[in-house]
Design a protein around this motif. Sequence first.
Motif, PDB file in Angstrom:
ATOM      1  N   SER A 460      40.549  39.410  44.123  1.00 46.91           N
ATOM      2  CA  SER A 460      41.061  39.814  42.821  1.00 46.91           C
ATOM      3  C   SER A 460      40.459  41.122  42.346  1.00 46.91           C
ATOM      4  O   SER A 460      41.115  41.896  41.641  1.00 46.91           O
ATOM      5  N   TYR A 463      42.596  43.958  43.509  1.00 49.76           N
ATOM      6  CA  TYR A 463      43.876  43.975  42.789  1.00 49.76           C
ATOM      7  C   TYR A 463      43.685  44.486  41.372  1.00 49.76           C
ATOM      8  O   TYR A 463      44.441  45.357  40.903  1.00 49.76           O
ATOM      9  N   TRP A 464      42.691  43.970  40.678  1.00 47.97           N
ATOM     10  CA  TRP A 464      42.445  44.401  39.301  1.00 47.97           C
ATOM     11  C   TRP A 464      42.158  45.890  39.223  1.00 47.97           C
ATOM     12  O   TRP A 464      42.638  46.577  38.329  1.00 47.97           O
TER      13      TRP A 464
END
Length: 584
Positions: A460, A463-464
């Motif tokens: 994540s 992605y963030w």
Amino acid sequence: MDTDPRSPVCLAPHFAFLPIDSNKGEIRLLKIELGRYGEVIKCSYRLTTVTGDVQYETLSYVWGDLQVDKTIIVEDTEVGLTDNLFNALTRIRHETELRHLWVDALCINQEDGAEKTAQVDMMHKIFSECAQCYMWMGNIEASAIGVKESEALEAAKGALDAIRLLSGEDSEYKLPPSLTTRDQRAKAGNAIKALFQSPWWSRIWTVQEATSPRLGTVLWGPISIPWHYLTQVAERLIQGKWPPEDRFSIFDLFENYNFLTSPMLALIWASRWIEAPHPPYEMLYRFRYRRSTDPRDKVYVILNLVAEGSYPLPSVRSSDYGVPAAVLYRRVMLDLLRDEYGLRPLIGFRGEPKSVPGLPSWVVDWSTPPAGQERAAFWEHIKFWYKYTADRGLPMLDLNNLTSPEHGEDVLNVNGVFFDKILVCSDVIAENDGSDRLHEKARETITRAVAEDPRFRIVSEVYWQAVLDDIITGNCADSTESMEGSTADVYWRLQMLRHQRLFITEGGAAGLGPSGTSVGDEIWVLSGGRSPFLLGPLKASDPVVKHEDSSYHYSFRGDVFIPGIMRGEAVDSRKDTQRYVHIH
């Protein structure tokens, strides 16, 4: 002597207004007797109608500092006035000609609510039928121009001469004596800026007073200029019709003329609403930050800018000063939602505080916010609103049940689907935050998210970082599209980040929301909402919640941007979970 603390006039207890019948279209005129400068100003009243046989003039001015320390005589009675109103009457009073003048504070009984409502409703007629309107800008202030007291009047004269030249009235552009040297032109430019810094330009009622009359004259201290010169200047500057460089360089006056064209073009647009009114939300937002002594006037002025008999706001058919401001603003908001068949009037909230007590969170506060506070960004958000379809798949907004007897008139009921909750958010993005600071805030937000829920580590984080980088750099906007003189991605970076927060949700989505974004806030896609909205859950203990069960009762935060759900993706998998939310 008694006075309304919000009025520029102080009346003696025994003062009696000459009775009028507003139903017959009657108005009071102030008949100003002849007199020389320094002599006591003596006046009496005369009744007429706006289309009667008495030729009259009107005064447009700013109430200003309400300290009453000057006096005139009206109907043989001493009346106290503020400096600004007294100075205006002193300027208009003539030695050899009687003046019949309509001026709000002296011709309307401000203590009579019924009369005030009726007369305010007539103001467009009053100003459109007058022989001319005097627009009082106040006295010439040397400090505002940046010159010595002895130079102020000459600089101001140079300013008005420059305006005449820029208006194109003299096609040969012959320089008057006041503009022959570069120093004179520089001082004249500063004086033009001082003229446009007059409080007159920030008052809401001057919008109507400038756009309704057939003829207007700007009064600035002892000098004057026809109003139409200013409109011609603004239009010519926008069209690039400048004087020949070898005759008169505009840049000898000022480097940038937005301070002049912006307020003038807004008034030019407003003057056309009588024939072609804009959507009501645009009319209200266009002059939202102008000032008014009474917050209700921010709405009532709109009624006087459209054709008689047309009602852009169906629930506001007259200027009723018996209606509290909070009730009026709520009725206006419901009118706007119904007029739009959607939630567009709710976009652009960025944590702006409410100045009017008792206002629901979903209602726009049209009064002027306190100085230094965030301002809503409606015009910025509207440029992207139609690019999104977050509510695709939801039924249309139910216009007949926006409020209900069960929850009360202050509660907005809207159908929608729940998407996610805020896990963490960044600090508020400041206007002066540069690229490095923005990326630092993104990293801080990601670090907080991982600390809150370690399951998001590694996958994540990458992605963030990509999503938040796209938001910060404007990659989420079309770099090939032109927007306000730049490309959409540049406009996004300049206008869509300030006073907002980056956030990450419990489900792992990342996005951009208003400054009021808080941990635990919920993201909903609502019927009529092309963008998702952020709602703050309320508790049963909150005073506005009148039910034991506070489930699905919220405070409104604002619209949000979340990549991956702006085209209806959140609705596709959640149609069966639709329900009404109740926004207080």
